[in-house]
Design a protein around this motif. Structure first.
Motif, PDB file in Angstrom:
ATOM      1  N   UNK A 185       2.469 -37.634   6.498  1.00 57.57           N
ATOM      2  CA  UNK A 185       3.686 -37.046   7.064  1.00 57.57           C
ATOM      3  C   UNK A 185       4.687 -36.797   5.949  1.00 57.57           C
ATOM      4  N   UNK A 186       5.662 -36.002   6.232  1.00 56.48           N
ATOM      5  CA  UNK A 186       6.715 -35.711   5.243  1.00 56.48           C
ATOM      6  C   UNK A 186       8.041 -36.313   5.693  1.00 56.48           C
ATOM      7  N   UNK A 187       7.971 -37.492   6.266  1.00 57.88           N
ATOM      8  CA  UNK A 187       9.160 -38.131   6.832  1.00 57.88           C
ATOM      9  C   UNK A 187       9.873 -39.029   5.846  1.00 57.88           C
ATOM     10  N   UNK A 188      10.384 -40.155   6.372  1.00 55.87           N
ATOM     11  CA  UNK A 188      11.267 -41.023   5.582  1.00 55.87           C
ATOM     12  C   UNK A 188      10.538 -41.741   4.459  1.00 55.87           C
TER      13      UNK A 188
ATOM     14  N   UNK B 263       8.761 -41.591  11.934  1.00 54.37           N
ATOM     15  CA  UNK B 263       9.488 -41.536  10.676  1.00 54.37           C
ATOM     16  C   UNK B 263       9.813 -40.119  10.232  1.00 54.37           C
ATOM     17  N   UNK B 264       9.249 -39.133  10.936  1.00 58.26           N
ATOM     18  CA  UNK B 264       9.701 -37.759  10.687  1.00 58.26           C
ATOM     19  C   UNK B 264      10.785 -37.355  11.677  1.00 58.26           C
ATOM     20  N   UNK B 265      11.222 -38.335  12.520  1.00 59.60           N
ATOM     21  CA  UNK B 265      12.190 -38.033  13.571  1.00 59.60           C
ATOM     22  C   UNK B 265      13.491 -37.476  13.051  1.00 59.60           C
ATOM     23  N   UNK B 266      13.854 -37.860  11.827  1.00 54.25           N
ATOM     24  CA  UNK B 266      15.129 -37.405  11.288  1.00 54.25           C
ATOM     25  C   UNK B 266      14.955 -36.220  10.354  1.00 54.25           C
TER      26      UNK B 266
ATOM     27  N   UNK C 218      10.538 -32.009  20.577  1.00 54.36           N
ATOM     28  CA  UNK C 218      10.458 -32.179  19.126  1.00 54.36           C
ATOM     29  C   UNK C 218       9.524 -31.129  18.549  1.00 54.36           C
ATOM     30  N   UNK C 219       9.949 -30.599  17.452  1.00 56.29           N
ATOM     31  CA  UNK C 219       9.157 -29.557  16.818  1.00 56.29           C
ATOM     32  C   UNK C 219       8.454 -30.146  15.598  1.00 56.29           C
TER      33      UNK C 219
END
Lengths: 170, 502
Positions: free
Chosen positions: B434-437, B408-411, B375-376
């Protein structure tokens, strides 16, 4: 037996645009359940009830209300009245019992038969459920046979024996 | 001469004397001694005397005439004759006397000059006297005025005296009334005295009775003394009792104070216990509910397998069922693990020491990457964030926050996770961003509830107890935790510890 067509992606969320209220063709069950396994098992049990019907699934409290009130992501469609709603107590975002309360506050939806489903044995849930206007309160048993029977019985009763409330002038 | 003629009725001798005197007077009055005049005067006088003698004779005749009328008159006449004879006799004497008188007159004329001198002196004296009398008159006027004043005062005095007299009369009148009243009073006094007699008799009777009573009272006194002694004893006892009661009161008060303190402590303990109870209740409710679901799945899909694959080998669908069974079992495992951590966090003792959160965050992210290599994710961690906290619990906190951010940033493409200390706001706080969901901020209050989730497991797996655990840990450190988020725009979780830094 294998009417399960493909991976049990449950029947897609029926777009309200395709529905008539209380369509004579099919009876509609609205299932509000967040647990995907529970969802699958319920749908499986409903299938085994052999009652002709359709099921719509909503996966959190907000979505449930949006569906019934034609708001949010269901805005613009004419709202649907299911023959019965299976409502899990624990839903993300808006709690199941709160969803029930709001349904009962709305002129259009206040007569919808609601069966509250719960995993817990807490009596306070039962009191609140009935206070908020539940028509029925069923515990989801762990043992699948029991669970399956319960769901089948519910479907039979609510879709065939019970008569839905008359349509109110929206 | 007129004067002489006027005295024609008088005795001629006397007339002659008178004339002589007159002559003197004339001389006196004329102021100068004139012998001729004197002689003329004397001749006149002598002529007059003769005339007088004639007259007298006439008178005699008259008298005799009268005597012819009456004897008495005769007698009288005789007397008169006698008298006349006497007089005639006397006239001789008179003549003699006249001669003497002539001589005297001459003497007088000799004295006259002396007299004139004396007269001047006398005139002067008289004038002096007249002058003095002027002064005297004035003094007399003053005296008259004084006298008048005195008379006026006397008038006033008279009036006062009259008033006094009237007053005295009034007093006398009043005193008359007084006397009457006094008489009445006397009568009354007499009546009283009569009554007093009766009273005296009654008093005698009373005295006898009193003496009887006194005899009885002697006995009473003795009894009273006994009673008094008894009362004094009782009073002493009461004093002792009072002191005992006071002591008891003091003890009671201390006890009450202690009890109040104990009650306070109890109330606090009760409150804490209630809080703990509520938490426990919610906790066990959630536990019961959420642990049942995976069990249902396990049984359900097992049953499905049995039902559907009783007489055939497993196909993809069958395998899926089995997969679901395993997933459920794992889910249960995670739940149990999470609950155990939560309960441990609740009960364990806090061991504070110096913790480098920056280093810890880096360690956590390494673990996460190890679990999901490839994962990056861009990680930005502030350096030198030092705190005074329990290191194991801080590990749990960061694992939760960073683990969520990772999940939550996984996608998301271009995932970015930040950890740092924000100093500009009112309360400086650590943050994990984070900048996730993200999440719907409307349901932010549910974030930290036990088993509360804002996503389904279909979207993001999870047990829903991570944040509840984090909140517990932060609270035990005396801090607070909160979150901001927006759907699909990421989330930021903030936490403070109790202001203690390294």
């Amino acid at each position: 037996m294998n009417d399960l067509s493909g991976p049990a992606s449950p029947p897609e969320l029926t777009r309200a645009a395709d529905r008539q209220q209380y369509s004579s063709a099919g009876k509609l069950i609205l299932l509000a359940e967040d647990n995907e396994h529970d969802e699958e098992l319920v749908l499986r049990a409903l299938r085994k009830s052999n009652v002709m019907h359709e099921t719509a699934v909503v996966r959190d409290g907000a979505e449930a209300l949006d569906y019934l009130f034609a708001t949010g992501k269901y805005a613009g469609s004419s709202p649907v009245l299911p023959n019965v709603m299976f409502l899990d107590v624990k839903l993300p975002k808006i709690d199941g019992l709160e969803v029930l309360r709001r349904i009962r506050e709305n002129e259009r939806t206040k007569l919808i038969p609601v069966v509250v489903l719960t995993s817990s044995k807490q009596d306070k849930d039962r009191l609140v459920a009935y206070t908020n206007g539940a028509n029925s309160f069923v515990r989801k048993p762990i043992e699948f046979a029991e669970f399956s029977d319960a769901i089948r019985h519910l479907a039979l009763y609510w879709l065939t024996l019970n008569e839905p409330p008359p349509l109110l002038s929206a | 001469m007129i004067a002489v003629q006027q005295q024609a009725n008088q005795h001629p001798t006397r007339a002659m004397s008178t004339a002589a005197g007159e002559g003197v007077r004339v001389f006196q009055h004329g102021g100068g001694v004139d012998a001729g005049s004197y002689a003329r005067a004397m001749l006149n006088i002598l002529e007059d005397a003769a005339a007088e003698r004639e007259r007298l004779a006439e008178m005699q005749r008259a008298v005799l005439n009268v005597l012819e009328d009456s004897e008495g008159e005769k007698l009288r006449l005789q007397e008169t004759q006698r008298a006349v004879l006497n007089i005639l006799d006397d006239s001789a004497e008179e003549k003699a006397r006249l001669g003497d008188t002539q001589r005297a007159v001459l003497n007088i004329l000799d004295d006259f000059t002396h007299e004139k001198a004396r007269l001047d002196v006398t005139q002067k004296a008289v004038l002096n006297i007249l002058e003095d009398s002027g002064l005297e008159k004035a003094r007399l006027a003053d005296t008259q005025k004084a006298v008048l004043n005195i008379l006026d005062d006397a008038e006033g005095e008279k009036l006062r005296l009259q008033a006094t007299q009237k007053a005295i009369l009034n007093i006398l009148d009043d005193s008359a009334e007084e006397r009457i009243q006094l008489a009445d009073t006397q009568r009354a006094v007499l009546n009283v005295l009569e009554d007093a007699e009766d009273e005296k008799l009654r008093l005698h009777a009373t005295q006898k009775a009193v003496l009887n009573i006194l005899d009885d009272s002697a006995e009473e006194k003795a009894r009273l003394a006994d009673t008094q002694r008894a009362v004094l004893n009782i009073l002493e006892d009461i004093e002792v009792e009072k002191k005992k009661v006071e002591q008891v009161n003091v003890d009671l008060r201390t006890e009450i104070a202690e009890r109040a303190r104990a009650e306070d402590a109890l109330r606090h303990a009760k409150a804490s216990a209630e809080d703990a109870n509520k938490e426990l209740e919610a906790f066990s409710y959630s536990v019961a509910h959420d642990l049942r679901a995976p069990l249902r799945s396990i049984d359900g899909f097992s049953q499905a397998l049995l039902e559907d694959y009783a007489d055939r080998p497993l196909d993809a669908e069958g395998c899926r069922y089995l997969g679901n069974v395993r997933k459920a079992a794992q889910q249960m495992g995670q739940l149990i693990e999470g609950l155990l951590i939560l309960s441990r966090v609740t009960q364990a003792e806090l061991h504070r020491e110096r913790v480098d959160l920056s280093a810890l965050a880096r360690s956590v992210l390494e673990r996460l990457e190890a679990m999901q290599p490839g994962r990056d994710v861009e990680c930005v961690i502030q350096s030198d964030l030092l705190v005074h906290a329990d290191p194991r619990l801080m590990d749990v906190v960061l694992m939760n926050f960073l683990g969520n951010a990772w999940k939550f940033t996984g996608k998301r493409m271009g995932a970015r996770i930040e950890f740092g200390l924000q100093t500009d706001a009112e309360n400086p706080a650590f943050f994990v961003r984070d900048n996730g969901a993200g999440f719907d901020a409307a349901y932010a209050n549910k974030l930290f509830g036990v088993f509360q989730r804002l996503h389904t497991t279909r979207e993001f797996e999870g047990t829903g107890i991570g944040l509840a655990t984090v909140q517990r840990i932060i609270r035990r450190h005396g801090g607070t935790v909160w979150a901001e988020g927006e759907v699909n725009r990421g989330a930021t979780f903030y936490f403070t510890l109790d202001g203690e830094r390294g």
